[in-house]
Motif scaffolding. Structure first.
Motif, mmCIF file in Angstrom:
data_model
loop_
_atom_site.group_PDB
_atom_site.id
_atom_site.type_symbol
_atom_site.label_atom_id
_atom_site.label_comp_id
_atom_site.label_asym_id
_atom_site.label_seq_id
_atom_site.Cartn_x
_atom_site.Cartn_y
_atom_site.Cartn_z
ATOM 1 N N GLN A 120 57.382 2.779 44.186
ATOM 2 C CA GLN A 120 56.986 3.897 45.044
ATOM 3 C C GLN A 120 55.524 4.212 44.764
ATOM 4 O OE1 GLN A 120 58.479 7.949 44.335
ATOM 5 N NE2 GLN A 120 59.207 7.952 46.450
ATOM 6 N N ASP A 164 53.043 -6.755 46.378
ATOM 7 C CA ASP A 164 52.009 -6.250 47.279
ATOM 8 C C ASP A 164 51.370 -4.953 46.797
ATOM 9 O OD1 ASP A 164 52.613 -8.359 49.041
ATOM 10 O OD2 ASP A 164 54.237 -7.199 49.961
ATOM 11 N N ALA A 165 51.606 -4.589 45.537
ATOM 12 C CA ALA A 165 51.195 -3.261 45.062
ATOM 13 C C ALA A 165 49.881 -3.251 44.297
ATOM 14 C CB ALA A 165 52.302 -2.666 44.183
ATOM 15 N N GLU A 192 60.365 -3.453 43.644
ATOM 16 C CA GLU A 192 59.669 -2.533 44.540
ATOM 17 C C GLU A 192 59.167 -1.338 43.739
ATOM 18 O OE1 GLU A 192 61.945 -3.133 48.816
ATOM 19 O OE2 GLU A 192 62.665 -1.569 47.458
ATOM 20 N N THR A 199 57.350 2.961 49.831
ATOM 21 C CA THR A 199 57.855 1.954 48.906
ATOM 22 C C THR A 199 57.345 0.588 49.341
ATOM 23 O OG1 THR A 199 59.841 3.256 48.439
ATOM 24 C CG2 THR A 199 59.917 0.908 47.914
ATOM 25 N N VAL A 200 56.763 -0.140 48.392
ATOM 26 C CA VAL A 200 56.225 -1.469 48.695
ATOM 27 C C VAL A 200 56.756 -2.466 47.678
ATOM 28 C CG1 VAL A 200 54.124 -0.502 49.701
ATOM 29 C CG2 VAL A 200 54.145 -1.155 47.289
ATOM 30 N N ALA A 201 56.725 -3.728 48.043
ATOM 31 C CA ALA A 201 57.102 -4.796 47.119
ATOM 32 C C ALA A 201 56.101 -4.830 45.965
ATOM 33 C CB ALA A 201 57.134 -6.138 47.840
ATOM 34 N N THR A 202 56.591 -5.061 44.774
ATOM 35 C CA THR A 202 55.707 -5.145 43.613
ATOM 36 C C THR A 202 54.647 -6.220 43.816
ATOM 37 O OG1 THR A 202 57.522 -4.402 42.199
ATOM 38 C CG2 THR A 202 55.670 -5.455 41.099
ATOM 39 N N ARG A 258 61.562 -4.428 38.245
ATOM 40 C CA ARG A 258 61.224 -3.663 39.434
ATOM 41 C C ARG A 258 60.652 -4.579 40.508
ATOM 42 N NH1 ARG A 258 61.003 1.947 38.867
ATOM 43 N NH2 ARG A 258 60.610 1.831 41.104
#
Length: 426
Positions: A178, A36-37, A176, A31-34, A174
């Motif tokens: 997945q 950083d995605a 975060e 799971t990452v921060a949006t 959102r």
């Protein structure tokens, strides 16, 4: 002495299918921060929990009206309220209008917006306005859910996130996401002939020594693919050192990638070392450049941070730089995409363009050829004059590959299949 018969060359599509069948259906996730995605691959379907926009709202600065109140141009309506963005208005009083701004919710009773350019203030103030047009119902109104309906799957698992996707995810609330874990790749080279740039000046190179160019473009390609790369450098050309490097790399990585030492009958330490620590398949692929290719697995030691029944993937690329570059694009790239959960379409060759050859290829090869070419100002393709697998300048000069079937000659003016490097590197 009778030599053993060689296995027939494997078609590229068969090699790719065999390679991909070793990967799990679903990748490891995190799971990452949006924020950083960007560039990551979704590991879940993104389902909207709300309507976007949540309410009917104005797409213009102007006046919210009931269209039935305006039967002809020139109607004057009193302004009963002011509704800025982020604030809800009161029900619209019959025979009035509401000053409204872009993004503000439509007040109950209003069904259209007249933009301010189509109105005039009465008597120099804004307590009443002169409506110069007859608005149809729905004019300049964004309907609730016209972008996204509640419960809709807006992004599917396997989607590669880009800036627009991140904005869409944020619009659903959102913070975060997945995503598939980044592939962890160990990269190393073997060979006593290899020298790193900067260690020895060109004039001081020993006979037979070469600079390790493959390490540079392979590392760059892996980073472009979103991998976490451990560059293990040049491993000494000794069996014990090779086995130690493989054992160590297998514990903490998903893939070990090497180049060189995979041709049939070649003496090297990679092949026996991988075989001793796991399994190795040597494939002869019906493509040029890039015939020799190796896939295998290196066991992970129990108690070393990995389950005993797991193994690290191993891929050995040809040593010639163009062969290594092309086989990475055509085989390793889709392998890494599937490892990140991309679907079958993403893991196939990009769609080819049909362009005109401005060159002749009078001699057909028994293998499928990938020719380094460049688009010219006339819209056709020029061929790099030296197609040797050791001439890396052809990949720098060119902007793509002609996918030429086996046994096929090319005459100037023929239509050929062109795959852009930009698509293969995306």
């Amino acid at each position: 002495m009778n030599l053993p018969a060689r296995s027939p060359l494997m078609p590229l599509e068969d090699a790719l299918a065999a390679l991909l069948c070793h990967l799990p259906e679903r990748p490891a996730t995190e799971t990452v921060a949006t924020f950083d995605a960007d560039g990551r691959v979704l590991a879940e379907d993104l389902v909207s929990g709300l309507q976007v926009p949540p309410q009917d709202n104005s797409s213009m600065d102007g006046y919210a009206v009931c269209s039935a109140d305006i039967t002809a141009p020139g109607v004057v309506l009193p302004v009963s309220q002011r509704i800025p963005a982020g604030h809800a208005g009161s029900p619209l009083q019959p025979g009035t209008c509401a000053r409204i701004f872009t993004g503000a919710p439509m007040p109950p009773g209003a069904d259209a917006v007249v933009m301010q350019e189509d109105t005039r203030a009465v008597g120099g103030d804004i307590h009443a306005v002169h409506i110069d047009v007859v608005p149809p119902p729905g004019q300049w109104v964004r309907r609730s859910g016209e972008d996204v309906m509640q419960g809709a799957v807006v992004l599917q698992r396997g989607h590669r996130l880009d800036p627009a996707s991140l904005g869409l995810a944020a619009s659903l609330g959102r913070a975060e996401l997945q995503v598939a874990a980044r592939p962890r790749v160990a990269l190393f080279s073997t060979g006593d002939e290899l020298v790193m740039p900067g260690e020895v000046a060109p004039q001081d190179m020993k006979p037979g020594a070469i600079y390790n160019s493959n390490r540079f473009f392979l590392r760059s390609l892996l980073h472009r693919m979103g991998c976490e790369v451990s560059d293990l450098g040049i491993v000494p050309d000794r069996r014990e050192a090779t086995m130690d490097a493989l054992r160590s790399a297998a514990v903490r990585h998903d893939l070990i990638l090497t180049s060189g030492g995979v041709s049939v009958g070649e003496e090297d330490h990679i092949k026996p070392s991988v075989q001793a620590l796991g399994r190795l398949d040597l494939w002869q692929i019906a493509m040029k450049p890039g015939k020799p290719f190796a896939y295998g697995q290196v066991r992970r030691d129990a108690g070393a941070g990995a389950a005993a029944d797991q193994a690290c993937h191993f891929i050995g690329l040809p040593g010639n730089p163009v062969s290594s570059f092309v086989t990475f694009l055509l085989l390793v790239r889709p392998f890494l995409l599937r490892l990140q959960g991309r679907d079958a379409d993403a893991c196939s060759l990009p769609a080819a363009q049909r362009l005109t050859a401005h060159f002749d290829l009078p001699r057909a090869d028994k293998r499928r050829e990938f020719l380094r070419v460049r688009r010219n100002p006339q819209g056709g393709l020029d061929l790099f004059p030296n197609q040797s697998s050791g001439v890396l300048t052809s990949a720098v000069w060119g902007d793509g590959l002609v996918d030429n079937p086996s046994g096929t000659t090319i005459a100037r003016g023929d239509t050929v299949s062109f795959i852009a490097f930009a698509d293969l590197l995306a």
